[in-house]
Design a protein around this motif. Structure first.
Motif, PDB file in Angstrom:
ATOM      1  N   ALA A  45     -38.553 -22.899   3.273  1.00 34.16           N
ATOM      2  CA  ALA A  45     -40.126 -23.480   3.376  1.00 34.16           C
ATOM      3  C   ALA A  45     -39.912 -24.583   2.210  1.00 34.16           C
ATOM      4  O   ALA A  45     -41.149 -25.219   2.007  1.00 34.16           O
ATOM      5  N   GLY A  46     -39.183 -24.187   0.805  1.00 32.32           N
ATOM      6  CA  GLY A  46     -39.341 -25.116  -0.216  1.00 32.32           C
ATOM      7  C   GLY A  46     -40.146 -24.495  -1.248  1.00 32.32           C
ATOM      8  O   GLY A  46     -40.324 -25.233  -2.068  1.00 32.32           O
ATOM      9  N   ASN A  47     -40.467 -23.221  -1.167  1.00 36.55           N
ATOM     10  CA  ASN A  47     -41.142 -22.680  -2.316  1.00 36.55           C
ATOM     11  C   ASN A  47     -40.107 -22.257  -3.409  1.00 36.55           C
ATOM     12  O   ASN A  47     -39.074 -22.206  -3.170  1.00 36.55           O
ATOM     13  N   SER A  48     -40.970 -22.675  -4.455  1.00 34.48           N
ATOM     14  CA  SER A  48     -40.196 -22.293  -6.058  1.00 34.48           C
ATOM     15  C   SER A  48     -40.096 -20.827  -6.236  1.00 34.48           C
ATOM     16  O   SER A  48     -40.812 -20.106  -5.397  1.00 34.48           O
ATOM     17  N   ASP A  49     -39.174 -20.575  -7.075  1.00 31.30           N
ATOM     18  CA  ASP A  49     -38.958 -19.067  -7.575  1.00 31.30           C
ATOM     19  C   ASP A  49     -40.524 -18.388  -7.904  1.00 31.30           C
ATOM     20  O   ASP A  49     -40.886 -17.397  -7.846  1.00 31.30           O
ATOM     21  N   THR A  50     -41.106 -19.623  -8.715  1.00 30.04           N
ATOM     22  CA  THR A  50     -42.278 -19.092  -9.273  1.00 30.04           C
ATOM     23  C   THR A  50     -43.480 -18.596  -8.205  1.00 30.04           C
ATOM     24  O   THR A  50     -44.182 -17.783  -8.369  1.00 30.04           O
ATOM     25  N   GLU A  51     -43.426 -19.769  -7.162  1.00 31.62           N
ATOM     26  CA  GLU A  51     -44.367 -19.626  -6.071  1.00 31.62           C
ATOM     27  C   GLU A  51     -44.145 -18.093  -5.373  1.00 31.62           C
ATOM     28  O   GLU A  51     -44.960 -17.442  -5.022  1.00 31.62           O
ATOM     29  N   ILE A  52     -42.636 -17.922  -5.014  1.00 30.37           N
ATOM     30  CA  ILE A  52     -42.250 -16.496  -4.499  1.00 30.37           C
ATOM     31  C   ILE A  52     -42.677 -15.387  -5.257  1.00 30.37           C
ATOM     32  O   ILE A  52     -43.318 -14.476  -4.615  1.00 30.37           O
ATOM     33  N   LEU A  53     -42.361 -15.466  -6.481  1.00 27.98           N
ATOM     34  CA  LEU A  53     -42.787 -14.309  -7.336  1.00 27.98           C
ATOM     35  C   LEU A  53     -44.285 -14.105  -7.259  1.00 27.98           C
ATOM     36  O   LEU A  53     -44.923 -12.974  -7.408  1.00 27.98           O
ATOM     37  N   HIS A  54     -44.819 -15.235  -7.454  1.00 34.88           N
ATOM     38  CA  HIS A  54     -46.644 -15.172  -7.536  1.00 34.88           C
ATOM     39  C   HIS A  54     -46.934 -14.497  -6.232  1.00 34.88           C
ATOM     40  O   HIS A  54     -48.008 -13.664  -6.312  1.00 34.88           O
ATOM     41  N   PRO A 105     -25.844 -23.966  -1.469  1.00 35.63           N
ATOM     42  CA  PRO A 105     -25.407 -22.713  -2.275  1.00 35.63           C
ATOM     43  C   PRO A 105     -26.445 -22.348  -3.448  1.00 35.63           C
ATOM     44  O   PRO A 105     -26.789 -21.465  -3.538  1.00 35.63           O
ATOM     45  N   GLU A 106     -27.367 -23.517  -3.941  1.00 38.49           N
ATOM     46  CA  GLU A 106     -28.088 -23.042  -4.864  1.00 38.49           C
ATOM     47  C   GLU A 106     -29.354 -22.395  -4.181  1.00 38.49           C
ATOM     48  O   GLU A 106     -29.644 -21.367  -4.985  1.00 38.49           O
ATOM     49  N   ASN A 107     -29.704 -22.647  -2.933  1.00 34.00           N
ATOM     50  CA  ASN A 107     -30.822 -21.673  -2.456  1.00 34.00           C
ATOM     51  C   ASN A 107     -30.384 -20.385  -2.215  1.00 34.00           C
ATOM     52  O   ASN A 107     -30.958 -19.218  -2.175  1.00 34.00           O
ATOM     53  N   GLU A 108     -28.932 -20.329  -1.770  1.00 32.97           N
ATOM     54  CA  GLU A 108     -28.561 -18.839  -1.587  1.00 32.97           C
ATOM     55  C   GLU A 108     -28.391 -18.076  -2.929  1.00 32.97           C
ATOM     56  O   GLU A 108     -28.714 -17.102  -2.956  1.00 32.97           O
ATOM     57  N   ALA A 109     -28.045 -18.854  -4.064  1.00 33.17           N
ATOM     58  CA  ALA A 109     -28.004 -18.155  -5.162  1.00 33.17           C
ATOM     59  C   ALA A 109     -29.390 -17.683  -5.919  1.00 33.17           C
ATOM     60  O   ALA A 109     -29.643 -16.716  -6.351  1.00 33.17           O
ATOM     61  N   ARG A 110     -30.471 -18.497  -5.413  1.00 30.56           N
ATOM     62  CA  ARG A 110     -32.023 -18.209  -5.668  1.00 30.56           C
ATOM     63  C   ARG A 110     -32.289 -16.844  -4.933  1.00 30.56           C
ATOM     64  O   ARG A 110     -33.052 -15.944  -5.503  1.00 30.56           O
TER      65      ARG A 110
END
Length: 108
Positions: free
Chosen positions: A81-90, A37-42
């Protein structure tokens, strides 16, 4: 007279058809299966924070543009794939510039 009637009929059919083709109800429904559920919220948070580069005044969560669909898919894949929010936005900023952020930083 017949030309006017045919012209009005054509315009009426065009308007009705356009309304149905561009209707959000006609948009494809995306179904994603998240590991938690955390990944869905992210995912929801990120697609709310990324701007549709086609629409420009909508986030990708609300846009039916093809590019918005592609960006939502990329966000989903990166989360899986396990990327963080920061990595995705970057990644998004590197590829599309600061404008892809719904609230871009103020560069003075």
């Amino acid at each position: 007279m017949m030309k006017h009637i045919l012209g009005l009929l054509f315009v009426s059919v065009f308007i009705i058809t356009s309304a149905f083709v561009s209707s959000p109800a006609m948009a494809a429904i995306e179904v994603h299966n998240f590991k938690s559920p955390e990944n869905e919220a992210r995912y929801q948070h990120l697609i709310d924070e990324l701007r549709c580069l086609v629409c420009q005044h909508q986030n990708i969560a609300d846009s039916n543009a093809g590019l918005a669909y592609d960006l939502r898919q990329k966000v989903y894949e990166m989360i899986q794939a396990g990327n963080s929010d920061t990595e995705i936005l970057h990644y998004m900023v590197e590829r599309y510039g600061d404008f892809v952020l719904y609230r871009p930083p103020m560069n003075v």
